[in-house]
Design an enzyme around this catalytic site. Structure first.
Site, PDB file in Angstrom:
ATOM      1  N   TYR A 148       0.843  -1.204   0.000  1.00 13.01           N
ATOM      2  CA  TYR A 148       0.000   0.000   0.000  1.00 13.01           C
ATOM      3  C   TYR A 148       0.880   1.256   0.000  1.00 13.01           C
ATOM      4  CZ  TYR A 148      -3.672   3.252   1.611  1.00 13.01           C
ATOM      5  OH  TYR A 148      -4.560   4.296   1.744  1.00 13.01           O
ATOM      6  N   LYS A 152       1.282   4.010  -3.101  1.00  9.66           N
ATOM      7  CA  LYS A 152       0.939   5.430  -2.958  1.00  9.66           C
ATOM      8  C   LYS A 152       2.150   6.322  -3.224  1.00  9.66           C
ATOM      9  CE  LYS A 152      -3.429   5.095  -1.859  1.00  9.66           C
ATOM     10  NZ  LYS A 152      -4.508   5.689  -2.658  1.00  9.66           N
ATOM     11  N   THR A 178      -9.357   8.831   8.558  1.00  8.57           N
ATOM     12  CA  THR A 178     -10.641   9.526   8.474  1.00  8.57           C
ATOM     13  C   THR A 178     -11.743   8.543   8.843  1.00  8.57           C
ATOM     14  OG1 THR A 178      -9.754  10.933   6.746  1.00  8.57           O
ATOM     15  CG2 THR A 178     -12.133  10.823   6.899  1.00  8.57           C
TER      16      THR A 178
HETATM   17  P1  NAD Z   1     -12.778   2.186   0.252  1.00  5.32           P
HETATM   18  O1  NAD Z   1     -12.216   0.816   0.191  1.00  5.32           O
HETATM   19  O2  NAD Z   1     -14.046   2.393   1.011  1.00  5.32           O
HETATM   20  O3  NAD Z   1     -12.966   2.774  -1.197  1.00  5.32           O
HETATM   21  C1  NAD Z   1     -12.107   2.495  -2.261  1.00  5.32           C
HETATM   22  C2  NAD Z   1     -12.943   2.232  -3.486  1.00  5.32           C
HETATM   23  O4  NAD Z   1     -12.082   1.990  -4.610  1.00  5.32           O
HETATM   24  C3  NAD Z   1     -13.847   1.012  -3.334  1.00  5.32           C
HETATM   25  O5  NAD Z   1     -15.178   1.342  -3.659  1.00  5.32           O
HETATM   26  C4  NAD Z   1     -13.247   0.004  -4.322  1.00  5.32           C
HETATM   27  O6  NAD Z   1     -14.204  -0.898  -4.824  1.00  5.32           O
HETATM   28  C5  NAD Z   1     -12.643   0.922  -5.363  1.00  5.32           C
HETATM   29  N1  NAD Z   1     -11.565   0.313  -6.161  1.00  5.32           N
HETATM   30  C6  NAD Z   1     -10.468  -0.343  -5.711  1.00  5.32           C
HETATM   31  N2  NAD Z   1      -9.722  -0.782  -6.732  1.00  5.32           N
HETATM   32  C7  NAD Z   1     -10.359  -0.385  -7.872  1.00  5.32           C
HETATM   33  C8  NAD Z   1     -10.088  -0.538  -9.255  1.00  5.32           C
HETATM   34  N3  NAD Z   1      -9.003  -1.209  -9.699  1.00  5.32           N
HETATM   35  N4  NAD Z   1     -10.954   0.002 -10.155  1.00  5.32           N
HETATM   36  C9  NAD Z   1     -12.055   0.677  -9.728  1.00  5.32           C
HETATM   37  N5  NAD Z   1     -12.368   0.841  -8.427  1.00  5.32           N
HETATM   38  C10 NAD Z   1     -11.530   0.317  -7.511  1.00  5.32           C
HETATM   39  O7  NAD Z   1     -11.629   3.132   0.851  1.00  5.32           O
HETATM   40  P2  NAD Z   1     -11.697   4.648   1.333  1.00  5.32           P
HETATM   41  O8  NAD Z   1     -11.446   4.666   2.787  1.00  5.32           O
HETATM   42  O9  NAD Z   1     -12.905   5.314   0.778  1.00  5.32           O
HETATM   43  O10 NAD Z   1     -10.411   5.235   0.609  1.00  5.32           O
HETATM   44  C11 NAD Z   1     -10.493   5.918  -0.625  1.00  5.32           C
HETATM   45  C12 NAD Z   1      -9.138   6.463  -1.024  1.00  5.32           C
HETATM   46  O11 NAD Z   1      -8.628   7.336  -0.015  1.00  5.32           O
HETATM   47  C13 NAD Z   1      -8.076   5.386  -1.233  1.00  5.32           C
HETATM   48  O12 NAD Z   1      -7.286   5.740  -2.347  1.00  5.32           O
HETATM   49  C14 NAD Z   1      -7.257   5.443   0.027  1.00  5.32           C
HETATM   50  O13 NAD Z   1      -5.930   5.020  -0.192  1.00  5.32           O
HETATM   51  C15 NAD Z   1      -7.339   6.918   0.391  1.00  5.32           C
HETATM   52  N6  NAD Z   1      -7.161   7.121   1.832  1.00  5.32           N
HETATM   53  C16 NAD Z   1      -8.171   6.832   2.716  1.00  5.32           C
HETATM   54  C17 NAD Z   1      -7.963   7.043   4.071  1.00  5.32           C
HETATM   55  C18 NAD Z   1      -9.063   6.788   5.085  1.00  5.32           C
HETATM   56  O14 NAD Z   1      -8.867   7.095   6.272  1.00  5.32           O
HETATM   57  N7  NAD Z   1     -10.214   6.271   4.717  1.00  5.32           N
HETATM   58  C19 NAD Z   1      -6.718   7.502   4.529  1.00  5.32           C
HETATM   59  C20 NAD Z   1      -5.720   7.741   3.600  1.00  5.32           C
HETATM   60  C21 NAD Z   1      -5.954   7.568   2.257  1.00  5.32           C
END
Ligand code: NAD
Length: 321
Positions: A148, A152, A178
Site C-alpha cells: 500500500y 501510494k 478519516t
Molecule cells: P474504500 O475501500 O471504502 O474505497 C475504495 C474504493 O475503490 C472502493 O469502492 C473500491 O471498490 C474501489 N476500487 C479499488 N480498486 C479499484 C479498481 N481497480 N478500479 C475501480 N475501483 C476500484 O476506501 P476509502 O477509505 O474510501 O479510501 C479511498 C481512497 O482514499 C483510497 O485511495 C485510500 O488510499 C485513500 N485514503 C483513505 C484514508 C481513510 O482514512 N479512509 C486515509 C488515507 C488515504
C-alpha cells in the site's frame, strides 16, 4: 445546463461516496467509477435517480474511456484498510500504478485537473513527529504493508512526472485516518472495530499496549479539505487530517463510554510495521487553503456510532469481503 463534469474513481467506497454527494451539491455532473472490490453500491444508490449522475462499473487498471469533456478527476480508487490490502496486495499495487497512470493519461487527454488520494502511510513508521509534507518517510518496502505504502509513493511520483513533463494540472492530498458514516464495520481499522465489538457485546481489542497514537478526522472535514485543495493552485502534497492525538487505549475507553458497553479492553500482539505515532502537521493546509478540522471527536463519533447502530443487525457481525 452546461455543468462541470467530474470523474470520481472509487466512488462506491467510503470517501468516494461522500465526494459524489459533495460534487452533486456543487452542481457538477458526476461520473462515478468503481469495480466494487471493496466498495458497495449502497453508498451511492441514493444518487442513481439523478440525471447529473452516472455510474460505470469498471476496473481502472484497464483503459478508461469517458465520452465527452471532463473538467476534474478525483482519483480515490484503492483498497484503503490494512485488512483489504493485505488480502489483495497485487490489486493494490496495480491500482496505485496502472490505475493512477490511466487516470493521469485521461487527465492529459481531456485537459482535466486531477487530484489523487495519497495517504499518511507514505510516511511509514515516521521518525519525525508531527509529519510535515517535507518529511520523506520511513517505509519498509518489503514488509506486508509495503504494497500500500509503495503504491501510494509511486502514485505521487508519477503524478509529479505528469505535472512536470506533460503539464497536467495535478493536486496531491495526503489523507490521515478519516472516519464517519459508510465506513465498513469490518474493515479492520480501530474505530469501526471498537464500535463493532461494543455493538456485538464483545471485549474491545487493543493491539500492543495501546500507547500508540492515532488522530481521527471526521469525513465532512476531509471532504471540505479535498474540495479546497482541488480548487487551489498548489501542486505539491498537502496533509489533511485532524492533529488531535489520542492513544488507542484512551480511544477504546471513549468508545466504551459512548456506547455504554459493559465490556472491557483486551490486549493482543502488535501487527508487523504498525505505525506507533501518526499526527499531521497541517500548517500548509491552514496557510494555503484556510482549512482546519471543525468537527470534534465527540461530535463525529456520536454521528458515526448512530450510523452503525442503525444498520441492520446482521451487518454488525459480517465478515470482511
Ligand atoms: P474504500 O475501500 O471504502 O474505497 C475504495 C474504493 O475503490 C472502493 O469502492 C473500491 O471498490 C474501489 N476500487 C479499488 N480498486 C479499484 C479498481 N481497480 N478500479 C475501480 N475501483 C476500484 O476506501 P476509502 O477509505 O474510501 O479510501 C479511498 C481512497 O482514499 C483510497 O485511495 C485510500 O488510499 C485513500 N485514503 C483513505 C484514508 C481513510 O482514512 N479512509 C486515509 C488515507 C488515504
Amino acid at each position: 445546463m452546461d455543468r462541470k463534469r467530474i470523474l470520481i474513481t472509487g466512488a462506491a467506497g467510503f470517501l468516494g461516496s461522500h465526494l459524489c454527494d459533495r460534487a452533486i451539491k456543487e452542481g457538477y455532473h458526476v461520473i462515478a467509477m468503481d469495480n466494487l472490490i471493496t466498495g458497495d453500491l449502497k453508498n451511492i444508490e441514493h444518487l442513481f435517480k439523478l440525471e447529473q449522475f452516472e455510474f460505470y462499473h469498471h476496473d481502472i487498471t484497464k483503459f478508461i474511456h469517458i465520452p465527452g469533456k471532463l473538467d476534474y478527476i478525483l482519483h480515490f480508487a484503492s483498497p484503503a484498510s490494512p485488512i483489504d490490502y493485505l488480502k489483495i496486495p497485487i490489486q493494490t499495487l496495480k491500482v496505485g500504478a496502472h490505475g493512477t497512470h490511466n487516470c493521469l493519461g485521461l487527465a492529459k487527454a481531456k485537459g482535466a485537473r486531477i487530484l489523487v488520494a495519497s495517504t499518511s502511510e507514505v510516511y511509514g513508521d515516521p521518525l519525525v513527529h508531527p509529519q510535515t509534507e517535507e518529511y520523506w518517510g520511513n517505509v519498509n518496502p518489503v514488509g506486508p504493508r509495503g504494497v500500500y505504502d509503495e503504491a501510494k509513493r509511486f502514485m505521487e511520483s508519477i503524478t509529479m512526472a505528469y505535472n512536470r513533463f506533460h503539464g497536467v494540472e495535478t493536486r496531491i492530498i495526503r489523507i490521515f485516518n478519516t472516519y464517519g458514516p459508510r465506513m465498513r464495520l469490518n474493515d479492520g481499522r480501530a474505530l469501526p472495530a471498537f464500535i463493532g465489538q461494543a455493538l456485538r457485546g464483545e471485549d474491545l481489542t487493543v493491539f500492543g499496549d495501546g500507547s500508540q497514537t492515532r488522530s481521527f478526522c471526521y469525513v465532512d472535514d476531509l471532504v471540505e479539505g479535498i474540495y479546497r485543495l482541488l480548487m487551489s493552485d498548489y501542486d505539491m502534497p498537502v496533509n489533511i487530517g485532524n492533529p488531535t492525538e489520542i492513544t488507542l487505549k484512551e480511544f477504546a475507553e471513549e468508545v466504551i463510554k459512548l456506547t455504554g458497553t459493559t465490556q472491557k479492553i483486551v490486549y493482543k500482539d502488535l501487527p508487523v510495521d504498525d505505525p506507533k505515532q501518526r499526527k499531521p502537521d497541517i500548517t500548509k493546509a491552514k496557510a494555503l487553503l484556510g482549512w482546519e478540522p471543525k468537527v470534534s471527536r465527540a461530535e463525529g463519533l456520536k454521528i458515526t456510532y448512530e450510523y452503525f447502530k442503525n444498520l441492520p443487525q446482521e451487518e454488525w457481525s459480517k465478515l470482511p469481503k
